[in-house]
Motif scaffolding. Structure first.
Motif, short mmCIF file in Angstrom:
data_model
loop_
_atom_site.label_atom_id
_atom_site.label_comp_id
_atom_site.label_asym_id
_atom_site.label_seq_id
_atom_site.Cartn_x
_atom_site.Cartn_y
_atom_site.Cartn_z
N TYR B 26 -6.10 27.79 78.37
CA TYR B 26 -4.89 27.33 77.68
C TYR B 26 -4.00 26.64 78.69
O TYR B 26 -4.17 26.78 79.91
N GLY B 27 -3.04 25.88 78.16
CA GLY B 27 -2.25 24.99 79.00
C GLY B 27 -1.61 25.65 80.21
O GLY B 27 -1.81 25.21 81.34
N TYR B 28 -0.89 26.69 79.95
CA TYR B 28 -0.19 27.36 81.05
C TYR B 28 -1.17 27.85 82.11
O TYR B 28 -0.90 27.76 83.31
N GLU B 29 -2.32 28.32 81.64
CA GLU B 29 -3.35 28.81 82.55
C GLU B 29 -3.82 27.68 83.48
O GLU B 29 -4.06 27.90 84.67
N THR B 31 -2.08 25.06 84.46
CA THR B 31 -1.07 24.77 85.50
C THR B 31 -1.14 25.80 86.64
O THR B 31 -1.01 25.45 87.81
N GLN B 32 -1.34 27.07 86.28
CA GLN B 32 -1.39 28.13 87.31
C GLN B 32 -2.64 28.02 88.16
O GLN B 32 -2.61 28.23 89.37
N ASN B 43 1.63 20.67 91.36
CA ASN B 43 2.23 21.37 90.21
C ASN B 43 2.23 20.45 89.01
O ASN B 43 2.97 19.47 88.98
N THR B 45 3.33 19.36 85.55
CA THR B 45 4.49 19.63 84.69
C THR B 45 4.05 19.66 83.23
O THR B 45 3.06 19.02 82.85
N GLU B 46 4.83 20.37 82.43
CA GLU B 46 4.50 20.46 81.01
C GLU B 46 4.58 19.10 80.34
O GLU B 46 3.80 18.79 79.45
N TYR B 50 0.97 18.69 78.36
CA TYR B 50 0.75 18.84 76.92
C TYR B 50 0.40 17.53 76.23
O TYR B 50 -0.54 17.49 75.43
N ARG B 72 2.54 36.34 71.92
CA ARG B 72 2.81 34.96 72.34
C ARG B 72 1.63 34.07 71.99
O ARG B 72 0.47 34.47 72.10
N ARG B 74 -1.12 31.25 72.23
CA ARG B 74 -1.92 30.52 73.22
C ARG B 74 -2.82 29.54 72.49
O ARG B 74 -3.46 29.90 71.50
#
Lengths: 111, 111
Positions: B26-29, B31-32, B43, B45-46, B50, B72, B74
């Motif tokens: 998933y997206g946040y994953e 980025t991390q 880094n 950015t969102e 997205y 939340r 995902r």
DNA sequence: AAACATACATAAGTTTCTTATACATAACAA
DNA sequence: TTGTTATGTATAAGAAACTTATGTATGTTT
């Protein structure tokens, strides 16, 4: 540029590196040099090159010297002092970029 | 993304490679993961991520699957068949790109 | 209670490029 | 001699990929 979007953002670095290496060059010469080095894979278009050169000049990284050769105009560009410093930074960024991309794409090799 | 302009154009390739490697993410994953692999140097950015994911989905390269974890949302993305083929092409382009950039920047090493 | 982390999303603006066009000279081919 | 290719520079319109800022919502830590 050509084909792959990957080259986006790398034009300035390419120009500055070539100028660092060759002292002074004119626009058309840069396109031919890049084509030769990459064996035809990367073709810098005029629409990308000339605005980039003008911007680097406006930013104080390049100096211009106009010459007339065979009745044709040439604008020779060379790095200013500021441009030489900036070139070192950009080449360092390029090395980091390549290292990071290789880590992302070839994780087996990173340790 | 961050700092250097060089990363422009490489986001799609990064996303697709990570999905090829990890099956679904998933997206946040993403980025991390990128931050971890590059030790904080890159880094995403969102605002870049997205829209990129949505476009890859619209192009038929990604499938989405929504899950709710810890209350939340995902959105898990994975490569379609078409996306897998495209990933092979993009990784090949990336290799060419890196090789060409190294030729341009480090001409001593090319032969 | 405030800050930070997790998780997604979009809108406005900027930068960098592509594509097309323009001008000019020289060399070469049909 | 006329058209094409090569040399040489330039800009304008539009597309693409980003940055920056903002918004929503939940969970965790200070």
């Amino acid at each position: 540029m050509k084909n792959s979007q990957l080259y986006k953002g790398s034009l300035n670095t390419i120009i500055m590196k070539l100028l660092e290496e060759n002292g002074k060059m004119y626009g058309y010469e840069i396109t031919q040099k890049v084509k030769a080095i990459t064996q035809g894979e990367l073709n810098i278009t005029e629409g990308a090159l000339y605005p980039a050169l003008h911007k680097l000049e406006a930013d104080g990284f390049l100096d211009v010297e106009i010459e007339k050769v065979d009745n044709r105009m040439r604008k020779y560009y060379k790095l200013t002092e500021s441009g030489e410093k900036e070139t070192v930074n950009r080449l360092s960024e390029l090395e980091d970029f390549i290292r990071n991309m290789q880590s992302l794409v070839n994780p087996k090799l990173e340790f």
